[in-house]
Design a protein around this motif. Structure first.
Motif, PDB file in Angstrom:
ATOM      1  N   PHE A 140      55.446  52.316  38.161  1.00  0.00           N
ATOM      2  CA  PHE A 140      54.810  51.166  37.508  1.00  0.00           C
ATOM      3  C   PHE A 140      53.577  51.758  36.489  1.00  0.00           C
ATOM      4  N   HIS A 141      53.587  51.505  35.202  1.00  0.00           N
ATOM      5  CA  HIS A 141      52.265  51.858  34.595  1.00  0.00           C
ATOM      6  C   HIS A 141      51.855  50.798  33.849  1.00  0.00           C
ATOM      7  N   GLY A 158      57.266  44.736  35.169  1.00  0.00           N
ATOM      8  CA  GLY A 158      56.969  44.529  36.495  1.00  0.00           C
ATOM      9  C   GLY A 158      56.227  43.083  36.503  1.00  0.00           C
ATOM     10  N   ASP A 159      56.104  42.218  37.546  1.00  0.00           N
ATOM     11  CA  ASP A 159      55.564  41.190  37.666  1.00  0.00           C
ATOM     12  C   ASP A 159      54.306  41.271  38.201  1.00  0.00           C
ATOM     13  N   VAL A 160      53.298  41.065  37.433  1.00  0.00           N
ATOM     14  CA  VAL A 160      51.663  41.382  38.048  1.00  0.00           C
ATOM     15  C   VAL A 160      51.348  40.790  39.368  1.00  0.00           C
ATOM     16  N   ALA A 213      53.307  40.200  42.008  1.00  0.00           N
ATOM     17  CA  ALA A 213      54.009  40.797  42.765  1.00  0.00           C
ATOM     18  C   ALA A 213      53.521  42.374  42.847  1.00  0.00           C
ATOM     19  N   LEU A 214      53.124  42.925  41.905  1.00  0.00           N
ATOM     20  CA  LEU A 214      52.405  44.346  42.109  1.00  0.00           C
ATOM     21  C   LEU A 214      51.074  44.290  42.599  1.00  0.00           C
ATOM     22  N   ALA A 215      50.421  42.865  42.505  1.00  0.00           N
ATOM     23  CA  ALA A 215      49.317  42.883  42.965  1.00  0.00           C
ATOM     24  C   ALA A 215      49.064  42.729  44.427  1.00  0.00           C
ATOM     25  N   ALA A 216      50.002  41.932  44.855  1.00  0.00           N
ATOM     26  CA  ALA A 216      50.532  41.898  46.459  1.00  0.00           C
ATOM     27  C   ALA A 216      50.818  43.140  46.972  1.00  0.00           C
ATOM     28  N   LYS A 217      51.753  44.028  46.426  1.00  0.00           N
ATOM     29  CA  LYS A 217      52.127  45.286  46.919  1.00  0.00           C
ATOM     30  C   LYS A 217      50.919  46.423  46.928  1.00  0.00           C
ATOM     31  N   TYR A 218      49.715  46.244  45.825  1.00  0.00           N
ATOM     32  CA  TYR A 218      49.062  47.211  45.568  1.00  0.00           C
ATOM     33  C   TYR A 218      47.546  46.444  45.622  1.00  0.00           C
ATOM     34  N   ALA A 272      44.507  45.017  42.586  1.00  0.00           N
ATOM     35  CA  ALA A 272      45.089  43.758  42.151  1.00  0.00           C
ATOM     36  C   ALA A 272      44.200  43.040  41.019  1.00  0.00           C
ATOM     37  N   ASP A 273      42.807  43.336  41.285  1.00  0.00           N
ATOM     38  CA  ASP A 273      42.107  42.718  40.025  1.00  0.00           C
ATOM     39  C   ASP A 273      41.996  43.509  38.903  1.00  0.00           C
ATOM     40  N   ASP A 274      42.138  44.871  39.050  1.00  0.00           N
ATOM     41  CA  ASP A 274      42.430  45.828  37.944  1.00  0.00           C
ATOM     42  C   ASP A 274      43.590  45.377  36.990  1.00  0.00           C
ATOM     43  N   LEU A 275      44.974  45.265  37.710  1.00  0.00           N
ATOM     44  CA  LEU A 275      46.035  44.821  37.254  1.00  0.00           C
ATOM     45  C   LEU A 275      45.826  43.378  36.251  1.00  0.00           C
ATOM     46  N   ARG A 276      45.283  42.666  36.772  1.00  0.00           N
ATOM     47  CA  ARG A 276      44.931  41.351  36.198  1.00  0.00           C
ATOM     48  C   ARG A 276      44.138  41.522  34.914  1.00  0.00           C
TER      49      ARG A 276
END
Length: 110
Positions: A58-59, A88-90, A92-97, A101-105
């Motif tokens: 995912f990127h 990707g669901d942000v 769900a990805l935040a939970a996996k990584y 998580a804060d960066d994804l958001r």
């Protein structure tokens, strides 16, 4: 940020008006690790002019610096079929990584 070792198959480039605007990519690898790369013209600071994004990664990307948009291009090899792409669901990805998580958001907000 890692230094680019070589030219790869995925080309990401962007130009606005008279200057080149770099983008920051956050890659989430299948093994649970993450990696940040800046694609841009300043090779002396570790930016890459081209980047290979491995399969099953995912990127997400965002423009950095003074730019607000970029004109980009990517080349997939071999060709990518619609069935190969997963949005990707942000959360769900935040939970996996959780380490990013804060960066994804933040990337999602722009």
């Amino acid at each position: 940020m890692r230094r680019c070792q070589s030219i790869a198959f995925v080309t990401i480039s962007f130009i606005t008006a008279t200057w080149v605007i770099p983008i920051e990519l956050l890659m989430l690898h299948e093994n649970g690790t993450s990696e940040r790369v800046v694609v841009g013209p300043d090779l002396q600071t570790g930016q890459c002019v081209q980047l290979l994004i491995p399969d099953n990664t995912f990127h997400i990307a965002r423009v950095i610096g003074r730019g607000r948009w970029f004109l980009g291009a990517s080349t997939e090899w071999p060709g990518v079929e619609k069935v190969d792409v997963e949005i990707g669901d942000v959360e769900a990805l935040a939970a996996k990584y959780p380490g990013v998580a804060d960066d994804l958001r933040a990337f999602q907000r722009g």
